[in-house]
Motif scaffolding. Structure first.
Motif, PDB file in Angstrom:
ATOM      1  N   ASP A 150      -3.676  -4.162   5.749  1.00  0.00           N
ATOM      2  CA  ASP A 150      -3.040  -3.021   5.815  1.00  0.00           C
ATOM      3  C   ASP A 150      -1.849  -3.022   6.765  1.00  0.00           C
ATOM      4  O   ASP A 150      -1.905  -3.597   7.916  1.00  0.00           O
ATOM      5  CB  ASP A 150      -4.186  -1.866   6.585  1.00  0.00           C
ATOM      6  CG  ASP A 150      -5.456  -1.666   5.574  1.00  0.00           C
ATOM      7  OD1 ASP A 150      -5.118  -1.729   4.352  1.00  0.00           O
ATOM      8  OD2 ASP A 150      -6.488  -1.340   6.016  1.00  0.00           O
ATOM      9  N   VAL A 151      -0.808  -2.109   6.318  1.00  0.00           N
ATOM     10  CA  VAL A 151       0.461  -2.100   7.195  1.00  0.00           C
ATOM     11  C   VAL A 151       0.437  -1.034   7.995  1.00  0.00           C
ATOM     12  O   VAL A 151       0.463   0.068   7.367  1.00  0.00           O
ATOM     13  CB  VAL A 151       1.756  -2.355   6.279  1.00  0.00           C
ATOM     14  CG1 VAL A 151       3.124  -2.498   7.009  1.00  0.00           C
ATOM     15  CG2 VAL A 151       1.443  -3.450   5.300  1.00  0.00           C
ATOM     16  N   ARG A 152       0.780  -0.958   9.361  1.00  0.00           N
ATOM     17  CA  ARG A 152       0.795   0.208   9.978  1.00  0.00           C
ATOM     18  C   ARG A 152       2.074   0.810  10.238  1.00  0.00           C
ATOM     19  O   ARG A 152       3.187   0.099   9.553  1.00  0.00           O
ATOM     20  CB  ARG A 152       0.249  -0.306  11.818  1.00  0.00           C
ATOM     21  CG  ARG A 152      -1.063  -0.950  11.685  1.00  0.00           C
ATOM     22  CD  ARG A 152      -1.350  -1.366  13.157  1.00  0.00           C
ATOM     23  NE  ARG A 152      -2.358  -2.527  13.188  1.00  0.00           N
ATOM     24  CZ  ARG A 152      -2.607  -3.165  14.340  1.00  0.00           C
ATOM     25  NH1 ARG A 152      -2.115  -2.857  15.298  1.00  0.00           N
ATOM     26  NH2 ARG A 152      -3.898  -3.872  14.104  1.00  0.00           N
ATOM     27  N   GLU A 153       2.451   1.612  10.842  1.00  0.00           N
ATOM     28  CA  GLU A 153       3.728   2.420  10.731  1.00  0.00           C
ATOM     29  C   GLU A 153       4.708   1.515  11.531  1.00  0.00           C
ATOM     30  O   GLU A 153       5.952   1.592  10.766  1.00  0.00           O
ATOM     31  CB  GLU A 153       3.599   3.977  11.405  1.00  0.00           C
ATOM     32  CG  GLU A 153       2.878   4.690  10.966  1.00  0.00           C
ATOM     33  CD  GLU A 153       2.918   6.057  11.892  1.00  0.00           C
ATOM     34  OE1 GLU A 153       2.995   6.113  12.941  1.00  0.00           O
ATOM     35  OE2 GLU A 153       2.547   7.230  11.033  1.00  0.00           O
ATOM     36  N   ASP A 154       4.285   0.724  12.202  1.00  0.00           N
ATOM     37  CA  ASP A 154       5.539  -0.204  12.873  1.00  0.00           C
ATOM     38  C   ASP A 154       5.603  -1.536  12.314  1.00  0.00           C
ATOM     39  O   ASP A 154       6.284  -2.374  12.460  1.00  0.00           O
ATOM     40  CB  ASP A 154       4.968  -0.220  14.388  1.00  0.00           C
ATOM     41  CG  ASP A 154       3.890  -0.953  14.595  1.00  0.00           C
ATOM     42  OD1 ASP A 154       3.134  -1.467  13.766  1.00  0.00           O
ATOM     43  OD2 ASP A 154       3.563  -1.393  15.905  1.00  0.00           O
ATOM     44  N   GLY A 155       4.975  -1.578  11.017  1.00  0.00           N
ATOM     45  CA  GLY A 155       5.019  -2.763  10.284  1.00  0.00           C
ATOM     46  C   GLY A 155       4.013  -3.934  10.705  1.00  0.00           C
ATOM     47  O   GLY A 155       4.188  -5.046  10.031  1.00  0.00           O
ATOM     48  N   THR A 156       3.181  -3.636  11.692  1.00  0.00           N
ATOM     49  CA  THR A 156       2.235  -4.665  12.042  1.00  0.00           C
ATOM     50  C   THR A 156       1.121  -4.747  10.893  1.00  0.00           C
ATOM     51  O   THR A 156       0.847  -3.699  10.383  1.00  0.00           O
ATOM     52  CB  THR A 156       1.596  -4.533  13.626  1.00  0.00           C
ATOM     53  OG1 THR A 156       1.111  -3.203  13.529  1.00  0.00           O
ATOM     54  CG2 THR A 156       2.828  -4.714  14.452  1.00  0.00           C
TER      55      THR A 156
END
Length: 247
Positions: A150-156
């Motif tokens: 899963d990709v978080r809003e900040d790209g992590t």
């Protein structure tokens, strides 16, 4: 003045051939990325994007497929149906091992994200326990899924516990690099103690994995991004490499 190319222009077909060949190569490249072994430079994201291009029934990926197919002189519906049949085993194409890897990856992409389990706070030792409402720890804000991540809003990247770390471009889950990658993609990021437990030279292994998967390491301390490990409280994450803005 340049002559407009249309269906009445005898040179129109000849002028369109190079462009049509280019789009045909794009479509063929997507098919190979999805179902063939691929070359040494292909990463997991290539296979994910190829599967989305071929299999997504509607939305932006379906529109991208339609545009590429019409430009290549291919029927997008027939391509979509053919790809579904390959995934269902009704049509033989590519290498069975690679097709099975694509099936597993596609199932992981479409599996629902795990919900956070409610937790309950406990009072300090010796104090009476008072009834309280369960406190839920929110999951990171997820904006998309790439492969098993899963990709978080900040790209992590965040790898839910119930998804195996598998894929042709990923390290084996129980390998040294696999253990480090798992520690880096925990819900709250990699703690220094967990990373040291995964491997004493975790940072060297993490850099190798990131280079191969086009990721980058980021460090956070007290809620702020820092350049490197400050102390044992520093959290380490992997993030999709940010593309530099076009000049």
């Amino acid at each position: 003045m340049a002559t407009r190319l249309d269906s009445t222009d005898p040179h129109a077909d000849a002028a369109r051939r190079p462009e049509q060949s280019l789009w045909a190569a794009v479509v063929l490249h997507a098919v190979r990325d999805a179902f063939d072994k691929g070359d040494a430079f292909r990463i997991e994201l290539d296979r994910v994007e190829a599967l989305r291009f071929l299999l997504t029934p509607r939305g932006a990926w379906a529109k991208s497929r339609e545009h590429a197919c019409y430009s290549a002189g291919v029927d997008p519906e027939r391509l979509h149906e053919w790809a579904l049949k390959v995934m269902d085993g009704k049509v033989d194409y590519g290498q069975p091992k690679e097709v099975q890897a694509s099936r597993d990856l596609w199932a992981a992409i479409n599996s629902p994200p795990r919900k956070a389990q409610p937790t309950q706070t406990r009072p300090p030792e010796g104090e009476p326990e008072e009834p309280s409402e369960p406190v839920s720890i929110p999951l990171p804000s997820v904006v998309e899924t790439v492969g098993i991540f899963d990709v978080r809003e900040d790209g992590t990247l965040y790898c839910p516990n119930d998804r195996a770390l598998v894929g042709p471009s990923l390290p084996r889950e129980n390998s040294q690099q696999g253990r480090v990658l798992r520690a880096l993609t925990m819900k709250r990021g990699g703690t220094i103690n967990a990373l040291r437990k995964a491997h004493p030279k975790w940072e060297q292994l993490a850099v190798e994995v990131c280079r191969r998967l086009d990721l980058e390491l980021t460090y956070r301390h007290d809620g702020h991004e820092v350049a490197a490990v400050v102390d044992a409280e520093t959290k380490v994450f992997v993030r999709r490499r940010l593309l530099s803005p076009a000049a």
